[in-house]
Scaffold this motif. Structure first.
Motif, short mmCIF file in Angstrom:
data_model
loop_
_atom_site.label_atom_id
_atom_site.label_comp_id
_atom_site.label_asym_id
_atom_site.label_seq_id
_atom_site.Cartn_x
_atom_site.Cartn_y
_atom_site.Cartn_z
N THR A 116 0.82 -1.21 0.00
CA THR A 116 0.00 0.00 0.00
C THR A 116 0.85 1.26 0.00
OG1 THR A 116 -1.64 -1.23 1.27
CG2 THR A 116 -1.90 1.15 1.18
N THR A 124 0.31 -9.81 -7.33
CA THR A 124 -1.12 -9.51 -7.25
C THR A 124 -1.38 -8.28 -6.39
OG1 THR A 124 -1.66 -11.86 -7.51
CG2 THR A 124 -3.36 -10.43 -6.58
N ALA A 125 -0.72 -8.21 -5.24
CA ALA A 125 -0.89 -7.05 -4.37
C ALA A 125 -0.45 -5.77 -5.07
CB ALA A 125 -0.11 -7.25 -3.08
N SER A 156 -0.46 -5.26 -8.29
CA SER A 156 -1.43 -4.96 -9.35
C SER A 156 -2.69 -4.32 -8.78
CB SER A 156 -1.79 -6.25 -10.09
OG SER A 156 -0.66 -6.85 -10.66
N VAL A 157 -3.12 -4.76 -7.61
CA VAL A 157 -4.30 -4.16 -6.99
C VAL A 157 -4.06 -2.68 -6.68
CG1 VAL A 157 -5.74 -4.17 -4.91
CG2 VAL A 157 -5.18 -6.32 -6.05
N CYS A 183 -4.23 -0.69 -9.88
CA CYS A 183 -5.62 -0.49 -10.34
C CYS A 183 -6.30 0.62 -9.56
CB CYS A 183 -6.40 -1.80 -10.20
SG CYS A 183 -5.91 -3.09 -11.36
N PHE A 184 -6.13 0.64 -8.25
CA PHE A 184 -6.77 1.68 -7.45
C PHE A 184 -6.10 3.03 -7.67
CE2 PHE A 184 -8.63 -1.88 -5.18
CZ PHE A 184 -9.90 -1.40 -4.89
N ILE A 189 -8.48 0.69 -0.87
CA ILE A 189 -7.65 -0.51 -0.82
C ILE A 189 -7.86 -1.25 0.50
CG2 ILE A 189 -5.26 -1.33 -0.70
CD1 ILE A 189 -4.53 0.86 -2.68
N VAL A 241 -11.36 -2.94 0.49
CA VAL A 241 -11.46 -4.09 -0.41
C VAL A 241 -10.64 -5.26 0.13
CG1 VAL A 241 -10.85 -4.94 -2.70
CG2 VAL A 241 -11.98 -2.73 -2.45
N MET A 242 -9.44 -4.98 0.61
CA MET A 242 -8.62 -6.05 1.16
C MET A 242 -9.28 -6.68 2.38
SD MET A 242 -5.96 -6.75 -0.59
CE MET A 242 -4.81 -6.11 -1.80
N LEU A 244 -9.28 -12.30 -3.24
CA LEU A 244 -7.88 -12.55 -3.58
C LEU A 244 -7.19 -13.42 -2.54
CD1 LEU A 244 -6.77 -9.01 -4.82
CD2 LEU A 244 -7.45 -10.99 -6.18
#
Length: 580
Positions: free
Chosen positions: A405, A481-482, A484-485, A488-489, A503, A506-507, A535
């Motif tokens: 993050t 993956t983390a 990429s998330v 995206c945000f 974030i 959603v997580m 995820l």
């Protein structure tokens, strides 16, 4: 229009440009007298409803004409909201005038021109500087040249000449983040002018700069117009007297109308004919901007006829032919293959990585310390501690998926750079994505190994080389993956606060519906879809399968007797026959 235009310069002309926009206006609703007493429960519902709207037309430009010749510097001046930026965007081919398609209103060297023609011969420098802070001035210009010009032998010579023209030799090897405001602005000009455009268009290049820096920038533009026969158009607000002396002509806008187009001496004569005496020690252009109301009153009748009798048409959308024309223009202007774009971008990313060694060193140390700490906490779980191994996997996922993050501010900054460079056609978005993956995936693999090695062997997980390799790959994919998330945000969020809150929310929801806290069978039917979107679900199950699957292998012993096999543990965790 190619070689001859580059050699002899390019004359840009606009004739009778009009532009208008549609603005929605809410329609106030007439409230019933009883509603004013606030006794009806429906009042709150009605207040929450979106009010009906209508639209009004705002005329940004009204019948504006101008001409800029090769080797000349045209200054577009006027108060805020006069339409300067809109006119520049039309001349740069970024906007369409709201005019009939059968009228030739934009011309290059006297010939009708399309927006694709304008974009091909011009470079547009916006007000805001969007540059990579860790690259040097020379590297910034070289990368821009390689992206725009492809594999040419004269790129270094072009960059050196541009550094000389913009008087950046003293800071050529200085990082962008260490430059002053005026130097950054000159670098931004160089990024757009590196492919030697015939027309250079700048929107407020002196905005926010002191008088000395502003004079330096306009002086560099004046020299580029003289030595390279470039046509230079710029908008400027309250220029100083020394800057005004460099202008060949001035276009004075007010309320979307052109009040004057000509030399500064002609503007001084216009002010005198309007009865406006120039005060001592006041610049002509600055005084004319302050006197636009008087100038408009003087020519009220003529201006009214000129601005209102011109038929206005609604801004038409680009058709399929224009889309194809723009695509052809991009391909001809930037002669890069997709592979070359990826290579150039990868080099730039690698330089950014190399120059943030402390960031990656800190990240590596953090991952190593986290792996050692988790390994010591869950030390030698053995076969009798099945629940502890499941808990280790759950916490491991929580840590890894929430550990990127802090990169959100970096991605927010890169979003602006990506938007500017792709909109100008410097490269494709796909090239950026592939280059980013090529550069950063190896670093994430290194982080995965540094984290996975201590925690895996200290915790006493399944002791086979294949299982350990599978574990490392899973950690690597989880980190990617983390990352990429967060990307995206960063693309969707307006700022850091909103992006960070989104974030975290959603997580948290993904972790809740992973199946660790609530079994899928116990979830309300309306929320089951979140279980499959989570995820956490898929890597969590992969970790369980890697540890416990194995055709009836005993994974839990008590007093030497087998208490549970791997398949039994998997069925207990809700996987059932899915792992077979």
């Amino acid at each position: 229009m190619g070689m001859g235009m580059e050699k002899d310069g390019c004359e840009v002309e606009a004739r009778g440009i009009n532009h208008h926009i549609r603005i929605p206006i809410p329609i106030p609703k007439r409230a019933h007298p009883l509603m004013m007493m606030k006794i009806w429960s429906r009042e709150e519902d009605e207040d929450e409803q979106q009010p009906p709207t209508t639209t009004t037309t705002r005329h940004v430009l009204r019948n504006v004409s101008c001409r800029a010749r090769p080797g000349e510097l045209l200054a577009i001046v006027g108060p805020s909201g006069a339409g300067k930026s809109t006119l520049l965007e039309i001349l740069a081919g970024r906007l369409h005038p709201s005019t009939p398609p059968d009228q030739d209103q934009l011309l290059l060297n006297g010939a009708p021109a399309t927006t694709a023609d304008l974009r091909r011969v011009s470079a547009y420098v916006t007000q805001r500087d969007v540059l990579f802070p860790l690259l040097t001035v020379r590297e910034t210009l070289r990368f821009s040249a390689r992206l725009r010009l492809g594999a040419r032998n004269d790129i270094d010579a072009r960059v050196d000449a541009l550094i000389h023209d913009l008087t950046l030799a003293r800071v050529a090897d200085t990082r962008v983040k260490d430059l002053s405001g005026g130097e950054r602005r000159r670098v931004s000009i160089g990024v757009e002018a590196v492919h030697d455009p015939a027309v250079l268009i700048l929107d407020e290049p002196t905005s926010g700069l002191d008088s000395a820096s502003a004079l330096h920038i306009v002086g560099a533009l004046r020299a580029m117009a003289d030595t390279r026969r470039r046509t230079v158009l710029l908008s400027i607000h309250q220029p100083g007297a020394r800057i005004v002396k460099m202008f060949d002509s001035v276009l004075l806008l007010a309320g979307g109308c052109a009040l004057h187009h000509g030399t500064v001496d002609a503007l001084r004569s216009l002010l005198a004919s309007a009865g406006l005496a120039l005060p001592p020690h006041v610049d002509t252009v600055e005084f004319s901007i302050d006197s636009v109301d008087a100038l408009r009153r003087r020519s009220a009748a003529e201006a009214r006829d000129r601005c209102t009798l011109q038929q206005l048409f609604q801004l038409h959308k680009e058709d399929v032919e224009m889309e194809m024309e723009m695509e052809i223009e991009k391909k001809s202007r930037y002669a890069n293959s997709w592979a070359r774009e990826v290579g150039v971008l990868a080099q730039r990313f690698f330089k950014n990585v190399a120059r943030t060694r402390q960031l990656f060193a800190c990240r590596t140390v953090c991952m190593l310390v986290a792996g050692l700490a988790l390994g010591s906490i869950f030390y030698d779980l053995g076969e009798e501690k099945v629940a502890e191994r499941v808990g280790l996997f759950a916490f491991l996922l929580t840590f890894l998926l929430s550990s990127t993050t802090e990169a959100l501010p970096i991605f927010l900054q890169e979003r602006e750079i990506l938007a500017k460079e792709t909109s100008s056609g410097a490269y494709r978005v796909s090239s950026y994505a592939v280059a980013n993956a090529v550069v950063f995936l190896p670093f994430q693999l290194a982080l995965a190994v540094v984290f996975a090695a201590p925690v895996y062997w200290m915790a006493g997980l399944r002791r086979t080389a294949a299982a350990f390799g599978y574990f490392v790959v899973l950690v690597w994919l989880i980190l990617y993956t983390a990352n990429s998330v967060v990307v995206c945000f960063a693309a969707a969020a307006p700022d850091f606060v909103v992006g960070n809150a989104a974030i975290q929310g959603v997580m948290g929801s993904f972790f809740l519906f992973s199946g660790y806290f609530i079994a899928r069978s116990a979830m309300p039917s309306c929320w089951v879809f979140m279980h499959y979107l989570s995820l956490f679900k898929w890597p969590f199950e992969a970790l369980l399968v890697n540890e416990f699957a194995g055709g009836g292998r005993c994974v839990a012993r008590v007093m030497g007797a087998c208490e549970a096999t791997g398949d039994e543990v998997l069925r207990r965790e809700g996987l059932g026959d899915e792992t077979r």
